[in-house]
Design a protein around this motif. Structure first.
Motif, PDB file in Angstrom:
ATOM      1  N   GLY B 111       0.815  -1.207   0.000  1.00  0.00           N
ATOM      2  CA  GLY B 111       0.000   0.000   0.000  1.00  0.00           C
ATOM      3  C   GLY B 111       0.854   1.264   0.000  1.00  0.00           C
ATOM      4  O   GLY B 111       2.072   1.207  -0.192  1.00  0.00           O
ATOM      5  N   ARG B 112       0.210   2.398   0.191  1.00  0.00           N
ATOM      6  CA  ARG B 112       0.947   3.670   0.182  1.00  0.00           C
ATOM      7  C   ARG B 112       1.771   3.801   1.457  1.00  0.00           C
ATOM      8  O   ARG B 112       1.396   3.267   2.508  1.00  0.00           O
ATOM      9  CB  ARG B 112      -0.017   4.843   0.121  1.00  0.00           C
ATOM     10  N   ILE B 113       2.849   4.519   1.343  1.00  0.00           N
ATOM     11  CA  ILE B 113       3.609   4.861   2.544  1.00  0.00           C
ATOM     12  C   ILE B 113       2.929   6.099   3.123  1.00  0.00           C
ATOM     13  O   ILE B 113       2.891   7.158   2.492  1.00  0.00           O
ATOM     14  CB  ILE B 113       5.088   5.114   2.204  1.00  0.00           C
ATOM     15  N   ARG B 114       2.360   5.916   4.320  1.00  0.00           N
ATOM     16  CA  ARG B 114       1.493   6.962   4.879  1.00  0.00           C
ATOM     17  C   ARG B 114       2.289   8.076   5.529  1.00  0.00           C
ATOM     18  O   ARG B 114       3.424   7.902   5.951  1.00  0.00           O
ATOM     19  CB  ARG B 114       0.547   6.340   5.915  1.00  0.00           C
ATOM     20  N   LEU B 115       1.624   9.198   5.650  1.00  0.00           N
ATOM     21  CA  LEU B 115       2.190  10.366   6.322  1.00  0.00           C
ATOM     22  C   LEU B 115       1.840  10.253   7.800  1.00  0.00           C
ATOM     23  O   LEU B 115       0.688  10.037   8.155  1.00  0.00           O
ATOM     24  CB  LEU B 115       1.554  11.625   5.712  1.00  0.00           C
ATOM     25  N   ASP B 116       2.846  10.366   8.650  1.00  0.00           N
ATOM     26  CA  ASP B 116       2.564  10.272  10.084  1.00  0.00           C
ATOM     27  C   ASP B 116       2.007  11.593  10.606  1.00  0.00           C
ATOM     28  O   ASP B 116       2.375  12.659  10.122  1.00  0.00           O
ATOM     29  CB  ASP B 116       3.843   9.959  10.873  1.00  0.00           C
ATOM     30  N   GLN B 117       1.147  11.491  11.556  1.00  0.00           N
ATOM     31  CA  GLN B 117       0.630  12.695  12.211  1.00  0.00           C
ATOM     32  C   GLN B 117       1.476  12.963  13.448  1.00  0.00           C
ATOM     33  O   GLN B 117       1.505  12.172  14.380  1.00  0.00           O
ATOM     34  CB  GLN B 117      -0.841  12.492  12.601  1.00  0.00           C
TER      35      GLN B 117
END
Lengths: 198, 342, 64
Positions: B111-117
């Protein structure tokens, strides 16, 4: 139908360039474009030999295979022709041609190099036979008139033979036997994957 | 008549008759009647098979002021055809479809490499200035057109021509050729600009070794340290620079055919251009994927030029430190609240 | 997005400039492959008056 071929008897060619002139005149071939040429090997040495060369109308023609727009076609007489309407002037056929036959109106490969021009075996192009449109793009169509290519027809020493491959090979073989020597059918191995046994 | 001649010849030359009997031809032996000199006047002349064996092509002299016309025969044309029609479609097809399959597989498994919050989310930091973005997109739009028109030379007649017909395809290819030949020049300009502007950030160093050992942020789950460009980006940079320079050099040779090399040189040039080209396209497909779909937040870097600080710290921590040290007052960092040092 | 459009415009302009500069360099075969003695007036022939390969002036008839 016949399988049309060219055969240049290198033992007879005297480099008179009549075939070149005949071709130029018959088809109004413009300056700088040479459908037929005479190449002299080892010029000026005892081993000198001249060969008249044009498109050999190869079996399984490399130019037709590499064309990115498939503008080549082979007639019932096995003559390799092309459509100037489809040609994009990329120059690939010249890289693939073993005999340097394709010619272009312009030199640089950028933009329009112009439509490729080559020997048509005096057989015109894809247009209807003997029309003005055909003449203006490809020159005259002698084959449609029942005649053979003019270069071979007016060869002064009958070094250049044109016609059905089997017949001209037979003529050449008889000639070789009669005179006792021959250097083979130049280019046949590369063009037709066969040669004339001498 | 023939029989008579043969009989005569046999009388005159016993040996000649023996040869005749062996060959079984009804033609008199050459040495006796047809060629009275008994000599081959062209015996000393070159022969085709011998020349081809020794020199592998036949080069002579011609009265036309065109050097190419002096080449009588080059059987290598058949070999080049074998490369272009036999090998190249397979090399290109496997490289490009293989890369697409790998990317699809990656997308559907990882899947996508997500942006951390983090607390820094929403704060923007300038990653690429307007000029850097301009030269990137100049090269990129040219590359896309060059890639499509280049692939058209290989696959057009196989895929597109049966669909749209020969006339429309020839017209399209003609315009494709114009585009390929002329957009090559802004591509080369963009390539040189990118080389000049970005080379200082792309020299491999020790951080890159650690980055590669940890599998980057792409294959592994960790986010190893990186300066402005991580090892993966440096790889893309050098692929683009070296591949682009090779494409430019071979491309210029083909734009001015036979200006610097002969027919075999042109064939080799075309082969190099085509093979590097398809591999280049495959590599750039991966670059497009990771810069858009593959990683959340990555596109902003080339889109608006400003990236989320949280993203930047995650992927380019050492670069963020550099930027913050450079501009302690923080003109690079746009945001309402001060960022606490970590 | 603005940068991308700017890049596209620049690419097209540069390509146009390249096309112009290269067309100055482009030589027809009658110049490249002839000696000084040749005086060629491009007319309608197999390659056309523009030396582009497209014969124009149709209907000139079967000459010669």
């Amino acid at each position: 139908m016949a399988r049309m071929k060219f055969l240049c008897d290198a033992d007879r060619c005297i480099e008179c360039n009549a075939c070149v002139t005949a071709c130029k005149n018959e088809h109004e071939v413009p300056w700088g474009i040479n459908r037929r040429r005479v190449v002299t090997l080892n010029d000026g040495k005892p081993s000198e030999r001249s060969i008249s060369m044009a498109c050999m109308h190869c079996t399984d023609a490399p130019c037709a295979a590499v064309c990115p727009v498939n503008c080549f076609f082979t007639t019932a007489d096995a003559v390799v022709l092309h459509s100037k309407d489809l040609c994009i002037g990329c120059g690939y056929c010249f890289y693939a041609c073993p005999f340097g036959a394709p010619q272009y109106p312009r030199v640089g490969n950028f933009g329009s190099r112009g439509k490729m021009d080559k020997c048509t075996y005096c057989a015109g192009g894809p247009e209807a036979d003997l029309t003005t449109a055909e003449y203006e793009k490809y020159g005259s169509n002698r084959l449609a008139e029942g005649k053979l290519p003019l270069c071979a027809e007016m060869c002064s020493t009958k070094a250049l033979l044109a016609g059905d491959g089997e017949i001209i090979a037979q003529i050449y073989k008889e000639r070789v036997v009669k005179r006792g020597y021959g250097s083979g059918a130049w280019g046949w191995k590369t063009a037709y994957r066969e040669t004339v046994a001498i | 008549m023939h029989l008579l001649r043969i009989a005569l010849a046999a009388l005159m030359l016993g040996g000649g008759a023996a040869v005749l009997a062996q060959t079984g031809r009804d033609v008199p032996p050459a040495a006796s009647t047809a060629n009275p000199s008994g000599q081959n006047p062209t015996a000393a002349s070159v022969r085709e098979d011998q020349l081809l064996r020794e020199l592998n092509k036949l080069q002579g002299r011609v009265s036309i002021p065109d050097g190419k016309a002096a080449l009588l025969e080059q059987p290598q044309g058949r070999e080049w055809r074998q490369f272009r029609e036999g090998w190249l479609p397979w090399i290109g097809g496997i490289a490009i479809l293989g890369m697409l399959l790998a990317l699809f597989g990656f997308y559907f498994t990882k899947g996508r490499i997500r942006l951390d919050q983090t607390e820094e989310s929403g704060v923007k930091i300038l990653r690429f200035n307007a000029f850097e973005r301009f030269m990137h997109w100049l090269t990129a739009v040219c590359f896309i057109v060059l890639a499509l028109t280049g692939l058209n030379y290989i696959f057009g007649k196989r895929l597109l021509m049966p669909i749209i017909g020969p006339d429309a395809f020839a017209a399209l290819s003609q315009w494709g050729k114009y585009a390929h030949n002329y957009l090559a020049w802004p591509f080369m300009l963009g390539l040189l600009l990118m080389l000049i502007v970005w080379v200082k950030d792309n020299i491999p160093n020790r951080v890159d070794v650690a980055w590669i050992r940890k599998g980057g942020g792409f294959l592994g789950d960790a986010h190893p340290s990186a300066y402005r460009f991580n090892a993966g980006q440096k790889m893309i940079f050098w692929i683009v620079v070296i591949g682009g320079l090779l494409m430019s050099a071979t491309g210029i040779l083909m734009l001015f055919p036979f200006s610097a090399t002969d027919i075999n040189g042109m064939q080799l040039t075309q082969a190099v251009h085509a093979v590097i080209g398809v591999l280049f396209i495959a590599a750039i497909l991966a670059h497009i994927y990771i810069g858009s779909l593959g990683m959340e937040g990555a596109y902003d870097a080339m889109g608006s030029g400003e990236v989320d600080l949280a993203w930047a710290r995650r992927h380019h921590d050492l670069w963020v430190e550099e930027q913050r040290a450079k501009t302690a007052s923080g003109p690079q960092v746009h945001g309402a609240r001060p960022v606490p040092a970590e | 997005m603005k940068t991308i459009i700017l890049a596209i415009v620049a690419a097209v302009l540069l390509a146009g400039a390249a096309a112009y500069l290269l067309s100055v360099n482009q030589k027809p075969a009658y110049q490249a492959f002839s000696t000084t003695g040749a005086r060629v007036t491009p007319t309608d022939n197999l390659v056309g008056p523009n030396w582009s390969g497209d014969p124009q002036g149709r209907g000139a008839g079967h000459r010669g």
